[in-house]
Design a protein around this motif. Structure first.
Motif, PDB file in Angstrom:
ATOM      1  N   PHE A  16      -6.776   2.720   6.018  1.00 20.21           N
ATOM      2  CA  PHE A  16      -7.022   1.492   5.242  1.00 20.21           C
ATOM      3  C   PHE A  16      -6.220   0.307   5.764  1.00 20.21           C
ATOM      4  O   PHE A  16      -6.402  -0.817   5.292  1.00 20.21           O
TER       5      PHE A  16
ATOM      6  N   LEU B 230     -12.889  10.816  -2.356  1.00 20.78           N
ATOM      7  CA  LEU B 230     -11.799  11.682  -1.880  1.00 20.78           C
ATOM      8  C   LEU B 230     -11.280  12.633  -2.968  1.00 20.78           C
ATOM      9  O   LEU B 230     -10.109  13.004  -2.968  1.00 20.78           O
TER      10      LEU B 230
ATOM     11  N   TYR C 232       5.302   5.435   5.604  1.00 19.68           N
ATOM     12  CA  TYR C 232       4.373   5.342   6.729  1.00 19.68           C
ATOM     13  C   TYR C 232       5.237   5.328   7.984  1.00 19.68           C
ATOM     14  O   TYR C 232       6.109   4.467   8.125  1.00 19.68           O
TER      15      TYR C 232
ATOM     16  N   GLU D 122       2.564  13.388   3.277  1.00 21.60           N
ATOM     17  CA  GLU D 122       3.019  13.349   1.886  1.00 21.60           C
ATOM     18  C   GLU D 122       2.957  14.753   1.287  1.00 21.60           C
ATOM     19  O   GLU D 122       1.889  15.178   0.844  1.00 21.60           O
TER      20      GLU D 122
ATOM     21  N   PRO E 107       0.837  -1.210   0.000  1.00 23.71           N
ATOM     22  CA  PRO E 107       0.000   0.000   0.000  1.00 23.71           C
ATOM     23  C   PRO E 107       0.875   1.265   0.000  1.00 23.71           C
ATOM     24  O   PRO E 107       0.667   2.162   0.792  1.00 23.71           O
ATOM     25  N   TYR E 108       1.873   1.254  -0.869  1.00 24.61           N
ATOM     26  CA  TYR E 108       2.801   2.385  -1.066  1.00 24.61           C
ATOM     27  C   TYR E 108       3.773   2.577   0.099  1.00 24.61           C
ATOM     28  O   TYR E 108       4.372   3.640   0.240  1.00 24.61           O
TER      29      TYR E 108
ATOM     30  N   LEU F  45      -5.112   6.989  -8.905  1.00 25.86           N
ATOM     31  CA  LEU F  45      -4.423   7.279  -7.634  1.00 25.86           C
ATOM     32  C   LEU F  45      -2.934   6.969  -7.751  1.00 25.86           C
ATOM     33  O   LEU F  45      -2.552   5.882  -8.223  1.00 25.86           O
ATOM     34  N   HIS F  46      -2.098   7.917  -7.298  1.00 26.54           N
ATOM     35  CA  HIS F  46      -0.659   7.678  -7.147  1.00 26.54           C
ATOM     36  C   HIS F  46       0.004   7.101  -8.402  1.00 26.54           C
ATOM     37  O   HIS F  46       0.818   6.170  -8.327  1.00 26.54           O
TER      38      HIS F  46
ATOM     39  N   ASN G 191      -1.514  11.288  -5.381  1.00 26.65           N
ATOM     40  CA  ASN G 191      -2.912  11.534  -5.035  1.00 26.65           C
ATOM     41  C   ASN G 191      -3.838  11.314  -6.241  1.00 26.65           C
ATOM     42  O   ASN G 191      -3.431  10.706  -7.223  1.00 26.65           O
ATOM     43  N   ARG G 192      -5.050  11.827  -6.159  1.00 23.34           N
ATOM     44  CA  ARG G 192      -6.096  11.406  -7.101  1.00 23.34           C
ATOM     45  C   ARG G 192      -6.317  12.376  -8.253  1.00 23.34           C
ATOM     46  O   ARG G 192      -6.184  13.588  -8.077  1.00 23.34           O
TER      47      ARG G 192
ATOM     48  N   TYR H  51      -2.410  11.369   6.102  1.00 19.40           N
ATOM     49  CA  TYR H  51      -3.185  10.119   6.015  1.00 19.40           C
ATOM     50  C   TYR H  51      -2.952   9.344   7.310  1.00 19.40           C
ATOM     51  O   TYR H  51      -1.797   9.072   7.664  1.00 19.40           O
TER      52      TYR H  51
ATOM     53  N   GLN I 229      -0.486  15.921   2.249  1.00 14.48           N
ATOM     54  CA  GLN I 229      -1.573  14.982   2.519  1.00 14.48           C
ATOM     55  C   GLN I 229      -1.254  14.297   3.843  1.00 14.48           C
ATOM     56  O   GLN I 229      -0.204  13.666   3.987  1.00 14.48           O
TER      57      GLN I 229
ATOM     58  N   ASP J  11      -7.478  11.850   5.812  1.00 15.65           N
ATOM     59  CA  ASP J  11      -6.891  11.492   4.512  1.00 15.65           C
ATOM     60  C   ASP J  11      -7.082  12.721   3.630  1.00 15.65           C
ATOM     61  O   ASP J  11      -7.803  12.686   2.635  1.00 15.65           O
TER      62      ASP J  11
ATOM     63  N   HIS K  88       6.125   8.352   0.132  1.00 12.88           N
ATOM     64  CA  HIS K  88       4.970   7.788   0.833  1.00 12.88           C
ATOM     65  C   HIS K  88       5.370   6.907   2.019  1.00 12.88           C
ATOM     66  O   HIS K  88       4.763   5.848   2.248  1.00 12.88           O
TER      67      HIS K  88
END
Ligand code: GLA
Length: 433
Positions: free
Chosen positions: A376, A292, A264, A397, A151-152, A187-188, A162-163, A372, A370, A332, A262
């Motif tokens: 998820f 989103l 985490y 991000e 998940p990145y 996305l991404h 992003n979107r 987040y 961003q 998010d 990205h």
């Protein structure tokens, strides 16, 4: 004087560029010249700089010598006391291409692993307030896990972070359809974004820093984007406990570009991130609708759960009755850092984990970030012995606003031929007792 030294073993060939000051290599005996050659700093000359004294320290290329040695065996090494760069094989892609993993260490106990698959930071060690080392990023143990389902975690994101609504936009009247991978949206960077590409990677070492230079050519039409985009990302770990990341790109056709990193984070190493204290110096967010996608408006954070202008626990207001939190399933959202786009480095976020005392600051030239909150994550992924439960990692991000190609009031993300995209993100590590 520039010398290219290539050490190869099978397909795992590495090139170390030793850029030595000419004065040092002239007018001396042969043995002296060889000694000096080994003592020269090496790597890309360009270093990130900061614009004001409140910003992270810039890394100057000092004239202090650093030893440069290379082992022609599987593990290549350049050492200067604790400052070091090591490279090894990480695995193979299904098509047989070999993937590397480079370990960067500074003299103060900060170290990280970077792979050229997606430019992913797989491990990032920092000392806590008592000096105990701990891994503060989510990630996996081996390449296969990254190939299977990532998940990145830790990745470079592009061509557009992003979107983009419905994966569509138009440039000069011409419409483009991108690959959609997030419901009806893009996305991404799409199905095979930059996080899933094999980058070229060159390690380097300066007197006070170590790093890698990653490069990738995204060809015309990749994931639906126009133009050949040549991308370079330089990760530099400094002896002032910063990971500086420079992003550059050029194109031969006008294209949207919005690169970011990205990672985490969990500054305690594992567990919930809801007790982490977060500050984001942003007075507005770009509120979203379904999927989103930003509505195009700016919304004041004042009086809402989104007000992080004074540090507060991430979990303090995350369950508040708030339409935006419902849409995001938590945080998010894109927080606005700058009214105008320029290249000044600003604080995007400061995070303190109270038990360990670890502090992370994220600085950026980007106009937004961003945030987040790991909504998820659901416990289905496990890496490095940790089960990644709901909200066990957060991301900051830095980037331009989501869906900018379709929002005329948002700062433009278009890069034109002849221009150079250039931006910077800095992670700064410290502790507070
Ligand atoms: C970004 C997005 C999130 C989510 C994560 C990855 O932060 O904004 O919605 O897609 O990446 O899971």
């Amino acid at each position: 004087m520039t010398i290219l030294m290539t050490f190869s073993k099978g397909a795992g060939c590495q090139t170390f560029r030793l850029a030595c000051r000419p004065a040092l290599a002239s007018g001396k005996s042969f043995s002296m010249a060889m000694l000096v050659l080994l003592l020269c700093g090496c790597g890309p000359a360009q270093q990130p700089t900061s614009s004001t004294s409140t910003q992270p320290a810039a890394t100057a290329t000092s004239s202090a010598p650093s030893a440069a040695t290379a082992d022609p065996q599987q593990v290549k090494q350049m050492n200067n006391a604790a400052l070091s760069v090591q490279s090894k094989v990480f695995g193979q892609l299904p098509d047989g291409r070999e993937v590397s993993l480079v370990t960067l260490k500074n003299s103060h106990g900060v170290e990280l692993d970077v792979t050229n698959y997606g430019g992913i930071i797989t491990r990032l060690i920092t000392p806590d307030a008592k000096g105990q080392p701990g891994d503060i990023v989510l990630g996996y143990d081996n390449l296969q896990q990254y190939l299977d389902n990532n998940p990145y975690f830790g990745a470079i994101i592009g061509r557009f972070g992003n979107r983009i609504a419905k994966g569509q936009f138009a440039i000069d009247g011409k419409s483009y359809q991108l690959a959609n991978n997030d419901g009806d949206n893009h996305l991404h960077g799409g199905v095979q974004g930059f996080d899933k590409k094999l980058w070229q990677m060159q390690p380097f070492q300066h007197a006070d820093s170590v790093g890698v230079e990653l490069s990738y050519l995204s060809v015309d039409g990749e994931e639906g984007y126009p133009g050949n985009l040549q991308v370079k990302v330089i990760y530099t770990l400094t002896n002032t406990n910063e990971l500086q990341m420079q992003f550059q790109a050029t194109t031969d056709q006008t294209t949207p570009v919005n690169l970011t990193q990205h990672s985490y984070f969990n500054l305690a190493g594992s567990g919930s991130i809801l007790e982490h204290q977060l500050e984001i110096p942003a007075a507005q967010i770009t509120p979203v609708g379904a999927g989103l996608i930003p509505t195009g408006e700016l919304q004041a954070v004042e009086g809402t759960a989104f007000d992080f202008r004074s540090a507060k626990a991430i979990g303090r207001d995350i369950a508040a009755e708030d339409a935006q939190l419902k849409l995001g399933l938590g945080y998010d959202h894109n927080f606005v850092l700058k009214a105008t786009v320029d290249d000044s480095l600003v604080l995007a976020g400061r995070v303190l984990e109270p038990k360990s005392g670890r502090v992370l600051e994220v600085w950026t030239e980007e106009p937004a970030v961003q945030f987040y909150s790991g909504n998820f994550l659901d416990g289905s992924l496990t890496g490095k012995g940790v089960q990644y439960a709901h909200r066990s990692g957060f991301c900051l991000e830095p980037q331009h606003y989501p869906d900018a190609p379709n929002q005329s009031t948002f700062p433009s993300t278009l890069l034109k031929p002849g221009e150079t995209y250039s931006t910077q993100i800095v992670y700064r590590f410290s502790t507070k007792s």
